[in-house]
Scaffold this motif. Structure first.
Motif, PDB file in Angstrom:
ATOM      1  N   HIS A   1       1.108  83.435  -0.161  1.00 55.99           N
ATOM      2  CA  HIS A   1       1.160  82.598  -1.359  1.00 55.99           C
ATOM      3  C   HIS A   1       0.139  83.107  -2.381  1.00 55.99           C
ATOM      4  CE1 HIS A   1       1.950  79.131  -3.794  1.00 55.99           C
ATOM      5  NE2 HIS A   1       0.663  78.743  -3.764  1.00 55.99           N
ATOM      6  N   GLU A   2      -1.073  83.439  -1.939  1.00 58.12           N
ATOM      7  CA  GLU A   2      -2.122  83.934  -2.824  1.00 58.12           C
ATOM      8  C   GLU A   2      -1.730  85.299  -3.374  1.00 58.12           C
ATOM      9  OE1 GLU A   2      -6.821  84.718  -2.485  1.00 58.12           O
ATOM     10  OE2 GLU A   2      -6.047  82.984  -1.385  1.00 58.12           O
ATOM     11  N   LYS A   3      -1.147  86.179  -2.561  1.00 58.29           N
ATOM     12  CA  LYS A   3      -0.710  87.489  -3.014  1.00 58.29           C
ATOM     13  C   LYS A   3       0.369  87.349  -4.081  1.00 58.29           C
ATOM     14  CE  LYS A   3      -1.575  90.205   1.138  1.00 58.29           C
ATOM     15  NZ  LYS A   3      -0.977  90.909   2.256  1.00 58.29           N
ATOM     16  N   LEU A   4       1.307  86.418  -3.878  1.00 58.75           N
ATOM     17  CA  LEU A   4       2.375  86.209  -4.852  1.00 58.75           C
ATOM     18  C   LEU A   4       1.805  85.736  -6.187  1.00 58.75           C
ATOM     19  CD1 LEU A   4       5.164  84.542  -2.706  1.00 58.75           C
ATOM     20  CD2 LEU A   4       5.186  86.802  -3.759  1.00 58.75           C
ATOM     21  N   ILE A   5       0.822  84.842  -6.135  1.00 55.22           N
ATOM     22  CA  ILE A   5       0.207  84.343  -7.388  1.00 55.22           C
ATOM     23  C   ILE A   5      -0.506  85.489  -8.095  1.00 55.22           C
ATOM     24  CG2 ILE A   5      -1.606  82.842  -8.295  1.00 55.22           C
ATOM     25  CD1 ILE A   5      -0.781  80.802  -6.177  1.00 55.22           C
TER      26      ILE A   5
ATOM     27  N   GLU B   1       0.095  88.666  -7.809  1.00 54.28           N
ATOM     28  CA  GLU B   1       1.118  89.589  -8.291  1.00 54.28           C
ATOM     29  C   GLU B   1       1.775  89.039  -9.558  1.00 54.28           C
ATOM     30  OE1 GLU B   1       5.298  91.415  -6.742  1.00 54.28           O
ATOM     31  OE2 GLU B   1       3.791  90.938  -5.221  1.00 54.28           O
ATOM     32  N   PHE B   2       2.013  87.734  -9.547  1.00 60.43           N
ATOM     33  CA  PHE B   2       2.581  87.081 -10.727  1.00 60.43           C
ATOM     34  C   PHE B   2       1.646  87.237 -11.919  1.00 60.43           C
ATOM     35  CE2 PHE B   2       2.909  83.249 -13.412  1.00 60.43           C
ATOM     36  CZ  PHE B   2       4.204  83.418 -13.871  1.00 60.43           C
ATOM     37  N   ILE B   3       0.344  86.985 -11.714  1.00 52.28           N
ATOM     38  CA  ILE B   3      -0.649  87.104 -12.811  1.00 52.28           C
ATOM     39  C   ILE B   3      -0.716  88.535 -13.274  1.00 52.28           C
ATOM     40  CG2 ILE B   3      -3.096  86.935 -13.312  1.00 52.28           C
ATOM     41  CD1 ILE B   3      -3.177  84.463 -11.495  1.00 52.28           C
ATOM     42  N   LYS B   4      -0.649  89.497 -12.328  1.00 56.44           N
ATOM     43  CA  LYS B   4      -0.706  90.891 -12.671  1.00 56.44           C
ATOM     44  C   LYS B   4       0.508  91.279 -13.512  1.00 56.44           C
ATOM     45  CE  LYS B   4      -0.760  95.438 -10.569  1.00 56.44           C
ATOM     46  NZ  LYS B   4      -0.607  96.182  -9.339  1.00 56.44           N
ATOM     47  N   ASN B   5       1.676  90.836 -13.138  1.00 51.04           N
ATOM     48  CA  ASN B   5       2.910  91.110 -13.879  1.00 51.04           C
ATOM     49  C   ASN B   5       2.891  90.467 -15.255  1.00 51.04           C
ATOM     50  OD1 ASN B   5       4.020  92.742 -11.920  1.00 51.04           O
ATOM     51  ND2 ASN B   5       5.122  91.052 -10.927  1.00 51.04           N
ATOM     52  N   VAL B   6       2.357  89.258 -15.313  1.00 50.75           N
ATOM     53  CA  VAL B   6       2.256  88.570 -16.613  1.00 50.75           C
ATOM     54  C   VAL B   6       1.282  89.321 -17.503  1.00 50.75           C
ATOM     55  CG1 VAL B   6       1.462  86.450 -17.726  1.00 50.75           C
ATOM     56  CG2 VAL B   6       2.938  86.321 -15.759  1.00 50.75           C
ATOM     57  N   GLY B   7       0.179  89.797 -16.930  1.00 51.06           N
ATOM     58  CA  GLY B   7      -0.799  90.584 -17.714  1.00 51.06           C
ATOM     59  C   GLY B   7      -0.195  91.863 -18.237  1.00 51.06           C
ATOM     60  N   GLU B   8       0.647  92.533 -17.455  1.00 53.46           N
ATOM     61  CA  GLU B   8       1.294  93.767 -17.899  1.00 53.46           C
ATOM     62  C   GLU B   8       2.332  93.471 -18.970  1.00 53.46           C
ATOM     63  OE1 GLU B   8       2.956  95.628 -14.490  1.00 53.46           O
ATOM     64  OE2 GLU B   8       1.031  96.090 -13.604  1.00 53.46           O
ATOM     65  N   ALA B   9       2.960  92.310 -18.920  1.00 54.20           N
ATOM     66  CA  ALA B   9       3.996  91.963 -19.892  1.00 54.20           C
ATOM     67  C   ALA B   9       3.371  91.639 -21.245  1.00 54.20           C
ATOM     68  CB  ALA B   9       4.816  90.774 -19.395  1.00 54.20           C
TER      69      ALA B   9
END
Length: 168
Positions: free
Chosen positions: A153-157, A159-167
């Protein structure tokens, strides 16, 4: 001695003849010499008076012409000053009009730029929403595929933040 007295003495008829001769000479000199000379002197005097009168008239005319010239110069200076003032007013009016046009164009360009920025922002926000939606869908798909533990769950969050930062 009588001879010496005759030379020094006065003969009455000679004295009378000499006196008459003197009067005749005076009359002839006066008539033929003084009258023409006086007439010539009178003509010269009249001519000099006429020249003085002409000179006075010429001086008065010159003064009148000078006054007229000065008046014309004053009028020309006033007209030139008026023309200069009109030209300055016209130039100032044109400068103000050009400045207003430039300000209006600048305001138009600014408004267009702001509208373009707002449109780009909306587009970016829309793209970001689509990207977040697709990332959320991916995460949801991964969560459904497996059971999520606390670490997952923590890894997914992250990863989500990382993807949002790249976007962004």
């Amino acid at each position: 001695m009588r001879e010496v007295q005759d030379l020094v003495g006065i003969a009455p008829w000679t004295f009378i003849a000499q006196i008459c001769n003197l009067f005749i000479q005076m009359y002839l000199i006066k008539r033929f010499l003084f009258k023409p000379i006086n007439a010539m002197l009178e003509k010269r005097k009249e001519m000099a008076d006429a020249q003085l009168t002409d000179a006075r008239k010429s001086k008065e005319e010159a003064e009148a012409m000078k006054a007229e010239y000065e008046q014309n110069m004053a009028q020309a200076k006033a007209e030139a000053s008026e023309i200069l003032k009109d030209a300055q007013k016209s130039a100032q009016t044109k400068a103000d009009a050009i400045l207003q046009d430039a300000q209006a164009q600048a305001a138009g360009i600014k408004a267009k730029a702001e509208a373009d920025i707002a449109q780009e922002r909306k587009k970016a926000v829309g793209d970001l929403k689509n990207e977040i939606g697709s990332i959320a869908m991916d995460i949801a798909g991964k969560v459904i595929e497996r059971e999520v533990s606390e670490d997952d769950h923590e890894k997914l969050i992250n990863e989500f933040i990382k993807n949002v930062g790249e976007a962004s």
